[in-house]
Motif scaffolding. Sequence first.
Motif, PDB file in Angstrom:
ATOM      1  N   ALA A  72      18.755  -5.824 -18.705  1.00  0.00           N
ATOM      2  CA  ALA A  72      18.442  -6.966 -17.842  1.00  0.00           C
ATOM      3  C   ALA A  72      18.862  -8.271 -18.500  1.00  0.00           C
ATOM      4  O   ALA A  72      19.401  -9.173 -17.851  1.00  0.00           O
ATOM      5  CB  ALA A  72      16.952  -6.984 -17.525  1.00  0.00           C
ATOM      6  N   ASP A  91      22.174  -9.557 -15.246  1.00  0.00           N
ATOM      7  CA  ASP A  91      21.791 -10.559 -14.245  1.00  0.00           C
ATOM      8  C   ASP A  91      20.322 -10.946 -14.308  1.00  0.00           C
ATOM      9  O   ASP A  91      19.825 -11.624 -13.406  1.00  0.00           O
ATOM     10  CB  ASP A  91      22.137 -10.055 -12.845  1.00  0.00           C
ATOM     11  CG  ASP A  91      21.515  -8.692 -12.551  1.00  0.00           C
ATOM     12  OD1 ASP A  91      20.725  -8.206 -13.390  1.00  0.00           O
ATOM     13  OD2 ASP A  91      21.828  -8.105 -11.494  1.00  0.00           O
ATOM     14  N   GLY A  92      19.609 -10.488 -15.341  1.00  0.00           N
ATOM     15  CA  GLY A  92      18.204 -10.832 -15.473  1.00  0.00           C
ATOM     16  C   GLY A  92      17.268  -9.992 -14.634  1.00  0.00           C
ATOM     17  O   GLY A  92      16.052 -10.179 -14.694  1.00  0.00           O
ATOM     18  N   LYS A  93      17.803  -9.047 -13.860  1.00  0.00           N
ATOM     19  CA  LYS A  93      16.966  -8.206 -13.010  1.00  0.00           C
ATOM     20  C   LYS A  93      16.544  -6.941 -13.760  1.00  0.00           C
ATOM     21  O   LYS A  93      17.375  -6.275 -14.366  1.00  0.00           O
ATOM     22  CB  LYS A  93      17.714  -7.826 -11.728  1.00  0.00           C
ATOM     23  CG  LYS A  93      18.017  -9.013 -10.827  1.00  0.00           C
ATOM     24  CD  LYS A  93      18.784  -8.575  -9.584  1.00  0.00           C
ATOM     25  CE  LYS A  93      19.100  -9.768  -8.687  1.00  0.00           C
ATOM     26  NZ  LYS A  93      19.882  -9.375  -7.493  1.00  0.00           N
ATOM     27  N   ARG A 100      15.465  -3.258 -13.729  1.00  0.00           N
ATOM     28  CA  ARG A 100      15.676  -2.119 -12.830  1.00  0.00           C
ATOM     29  C   ARG A 100      14.941  -0.883 -13.334  1.00  0.00           C
ATOM     30  O   ARG A 100      14.713  -0.723 -14.527  1.00  0.00           O
ATOM     31  CB  ARG A 100      17.171  -1.822 -12.690  1.00  0.00           C
ATOM     32  CG  ARG A 100      17.937  -2.925 -11.980  1.00  0.00           C
ATOM     33  CD  ARG A 100      19.428  -2.636 -11.958  1.00  0.00           C
ATOM     34  NE  ARG A 100      20.141  -3.563 -11.091  1.00  0.00           N
ATOM     35  CZ  ARG A 100      20.562  -4.767 -11.450  1.00  0.00           C
ATOM     36  NH1 ARG A 100      20.350  -5.199 -12.695  1.00  0.00           N
ATOM     37  NH2 ARG A 100      21.185  -5.554 -10.598  1.00  0.00           N
ATOM     38  N   VAL A 150      15.330  -2.431  -7.950  1.00  0.00           N
ATOM     39  CA  VAL A 150      15.021  -3.585  -8.793  1.00  0.00           C
ATOM     40  C   VAL A 150      13.516  -3.784  -8.740  1.00  0.00           C
ATOM     41  O   VAL A 150      12.927  -3.889  -7.661  1.00  0.00           O
ATOM     42  CB  VAL A 150      15.750  -4.851  -8.293  1.00  0.00           C
ATOM     43  CG1 VAL A 150      15.316  -6.067  -9.086  1.00  0.00           C
ATOM     44  CG2 VAL A 150      17.260  -4.655  -8.389  1.00  0.00           C
ATOM     45  N   GLY A 210      11.718  -6.021 -11.025  1.00  0.00           N
ATOM     46  CA  GLY A 210      11.221  -7.244 -11.648  1.00  0.00           C
ATOM     47  C   GLY A 210      12.350  -8.167 -12.056  1.00  0.00           C
ATOM     48  O   GLY A 210      13.538  -7.869 -11.856  1.00  0.00           O
ATOM     49  N   LYS A 211      11.989  -9.278 -12.648  1.00  0.00           N
ATOM     50  CA  LYS A 211      12.958 -10.267 -13.105  1.00  0.00           C
ATOM     51  C   LYS A 211      12.460 -10.868 -14.411  1.00  0.00           C
ATOM     52  O   LYS A 211      11.285 -11.170 -14.561  1.00  0.00           O
ATOM     53  CB  LYS A 211      13.159 -11.367 -12.051  1.00  0.00           C
ATOM     54  CG  LYS A 211      14.321 -12.295 -12.325  1.00  0.00           C
ATOM     55  CD  LYS A 211      14.478 -13.298 -11.182  1.00  0.00           C
ATOM     56  CE  LYS A 211      15.747 -14.142 -11.367  1.00  0.00           C
ATOM     57  NZ  LYS A 211      15.755 -14.886 -12.642  1.00  0.00           N
ATOM     58  N   SER A 269      15.727 -18.414 -17.451  1.00  0.00           N
ATOM     59  CA  SER A 269      16.790 -18.977 -16.622  1.00  0.00           C
ATOM     60  C   SER A 269      18.115 -18.390 -17.084  1.00  0.00           C
ATOM     61  O   SER A 269      18.217 -17.783 -18.166  1.00  0.00           O
ATOM     62  CB  SER A 269      16.822 -20.497 -16.760  1.00  0.00           C
ATOM     63  OG  SER A 269      17.215 -20.863 -18.090  1.00  0.00           O
ATOM     64  N   LYS A 270      19.144 -18.582 -16.275  1.00  0.00           N
ATOM     65  CA  LYS A 270      20.466 -18.088 -16.645  1.00  0.00           C
ATOM     66  C   LYS A 270      20.937 -18.733 -17.943  1.00  0.00           C
ATOM     67  O   LYS A 270      21.508 -18.069 -18.822  1.00  0.00           O
ATOM     68  CB  LYS A 270      21.452 -18.380 -15.514  1.00  0.00           C
ATOM     69  CG  LYS A 270      22.862 -17.870 -15.773  1.00  0.00           C
ATOM     70  CD  LYS A 270      23.752 -18.141 -14.562  1.00  0.00           C
ATOM     71  CE  LYS A 270      25.170 -17.647 -14.817  1.00  0.00           C
ATOM     72  NZ  LYS A 270      26.059 -17.898 -13.648  1.00  0.00           N
ATOM     73  N   ARG A 319      19.145 -17.061 -20.831  1.00  0.00           N
ATOM     74  CA  ARG A 319      19.660 -15.712 -21.080  1.00  0.00           C
ATOM     75  C   ARG A 319      20.994 -15.757 -21.807  1.00  0.00           C
ATOM     76  O   ARG A 319      21.242 -14.971 -22.739  1.00  0.00           O
ATOM     77  CB  ARG A 319      19.809 -14.951 -19.756  1.00  0.00           C
ATOM     78  CG  ARG A 319      18.512 -14.413 -19.198  1.00  0.00           C
ATOM     79  CD  ARG A 319      18.720 -13.442 -18.060  1.00  0.00           C
ATOM     80  NE  ARG A 319      19.238 -14.059 -16.860  1.00  0.00           N
ATOM     81  CZ  ARG A 319      20.477 -13.970 -16.430  1.00  0.00           C
ATOM     82  NH1 ARG A 319      21.374 -13.279 -17.121  1.00  0.00           N
ATOM     83  NH2 ARG A 319      20.864 -14.569 -15.318  1.00  0.00           N
TER      84      ARG A 319
END
Length: 762
Positions: A523, A527-529, A531, A554, A556-557, A561-562, A565
């Motif tokens: 994650a 994309d931070g997701k 799975r 998916v 959670g997150k 922020s991008k 990350r």
Amino acid sequence: MIRMRTRLVVLQVIVMGVLAVLSLRLWQVQVVRGQELVTRATETRTRSVIVPAVRGQILDSSGRPLVRNQTSLVVSVDRTGLIRMPEQGVPVLRKLSEVLGQPVKQLQKRITPCGPGVTKPCWTGSPYQPIPVEERADTRQALQILERQEEFPGISAEIQSVRQYPGGKAGAQMLGYLQPVTEAELAKREGLKAAFSGVDLVGRDGLEYIYDDELRGKAGLRRVQVDRMGKAIGVEEQVAPVSGDNLVTSIDARVQDLAEQALQHAMKNAPKADGAAAVVLEPGTGRVIALASMPGYDPAVWAGGISDRGYQRLLSDATGKPLVSRALNGMFAPGSTFKVSSVTSMLRAGYPLNGTYDCPGAVMVGDRAFHNFHGIGLGSMNLHTALVKSCDTIFYRAGYDQWLKDGGLNPKKAPKEVFANTAKAFGFGKPTGIDLPGESSGRIPDRTWKKNMWAQTSGTSCRRAKTGYPEVADKSRAEFLKRLANENCLEGFLLRAGDSANFSIGQGDVLVTPLQLARAYAALVSDGKLRSPRIGWATVRPDGALVRRIDVPVVGKLPLSKKERLYIKDALSDVPSDGTAAGAFSGFPMNKVRIGGKTGTAEVWGKEDTSWFASFAPAEAPHFVVVVMVSQGGMGASTAAPAAREIYEGIFGFAKNKPALPAGRPVSKLPKISADGTVAGDRTTDGAVADGPGTSGPETGDEGKSGPATGDEGRSGAEKRGAEKRGARSGDAGTGGTVAGRTGEGGTSKGTKKEGGTEAGG
């Protein structure tokens, strides 16, 4: 004359009475019970034979069989019919013993239902179904039984399919195994009884269990006419069986083999190592490419029934519990690989992303000093360098400060517990939800956990505080355990300052599974997701028709922020070239494929350190996340990191290896299966992105690489952290980690943490 007439009358009455009785009986037989007797007569000249369905294969992402079927002559015994025979069928078993070359006692054990006091080999399935006693009979043996059926009543010999494992031990825990259906299972599993043929086997573990309904298919029926000796003389009715679906997985058999071999080499190079695991994920999709665990076992041991001794070996500590998958059941302290969560916790607590932080040789946590490696300070640095050089004291101080803000030993009514809650947001402390049974949840020791644990263990702790540990030979160890028991008896419900410091570097009571760590890193670098990983990709009919595609949910997150990350990912990308893993990746062609990652070394009381390496490649746009864990393997940079390097070299074709994936990325299209069941085309060079989500591309943002690290230059030399055993102190010292889970190891909570050469914090 009169006497003669009397006799004739009596005789006539008798004859008429007999005729009347016969007529009445004939009417009863012909009219009243006619249909019932017709049915019975039919049943005595016909036999219903269940025709088992061919179980579906389990295939890798290119269509290579991970589990396939092999036809075999199987000799079975109808135990229900046998025990109704004279001497409970022993004479028949004697004749069968001569044909099969098995002792009569062995055959009797094989057909005896398992139960209290009955050890294997015994029959675990329903006593009303045929019991296989020989799954690899030769033609001569089968013919002897079939041609002399009158001598072998209740004995059958027919062709059935049995499971075969082309990869041997590779992925055995992941694939699972088959066993007969039990009466309890028929009652428990909804829909199974209606579809059960009486000779079917069901999945007991792994993919065989999760996808049992799809793989099993539907049994057929053949009603045959038989003569008075029971020999078949014709087929009256036949319903063809429906073969099970094939399961296509995202596993790549070539990468799976690489992972297995890398773990073998790692354990060989670490003589005290007692187990290892490797997880390879595709970060943008959450699909599992390889899942390996050592020690392993050959799943063929289940064929024909396993002995009690053989079963105990699979669960024995002496053999390393090969039945247990350390990848998803093993729980271990993660060491410095956990710092990606701790950095995020600092950011969520308000620490500046581009701030400057002091990395002293030691910090005071309560009234106890917590040290860097050998107490060496690294000066001022940013968070980028803190990850690359693995400075512990920055994280100790942050964890301690947040503990104080929450109220310390007298917590606020609603403490924020930033570090614990951030770790939970990374997916730690609960199962990932992978499509495999029995996954462990790991452990995030927050304040609630401490209270619950104390409630469960305070009785034992208080008793041990009085009696001590007389069974422990090491007097200093026994004294330590007694003091610790007294501490936990009195104040075990308190989250101490030392607990918070140890938590920040993935030690103490923190436990994760290799799969959880791999998912978190996947994650982070995509994309931070978050799975829920999947091994199953699709189910297809034997002729190749797609039945259903298995999606990756998916769940959670990450709380990042991008920009944040990318910052952490950028820091991790420097670890194998300039940080704690530089020695392990010396000479690796980073100009062709750049590796990013984080080493981890977690201490375990009385054992060697747990070795970790969590990584991703290519660093710019990752197609792979590789996590390696070696229990009692020593330093992360000395054992786990070289094993991960070996996997990458095999994937990309470095170090004189033929590339397992010439395209440098996982297979992205389902294999095309022809109508005859063969895989169409060559899948070895597949690399195009097709159906479903592909791997994430490179992320760009305004946060570039951090500048040169301020403070001391990176240290070189062998990676080894000096150990200082933690004493039992109340109020500020973390509780000792416990061995948890079936193969879990708790990290020790220590004031001075071992740090090593190029790995300052893990």
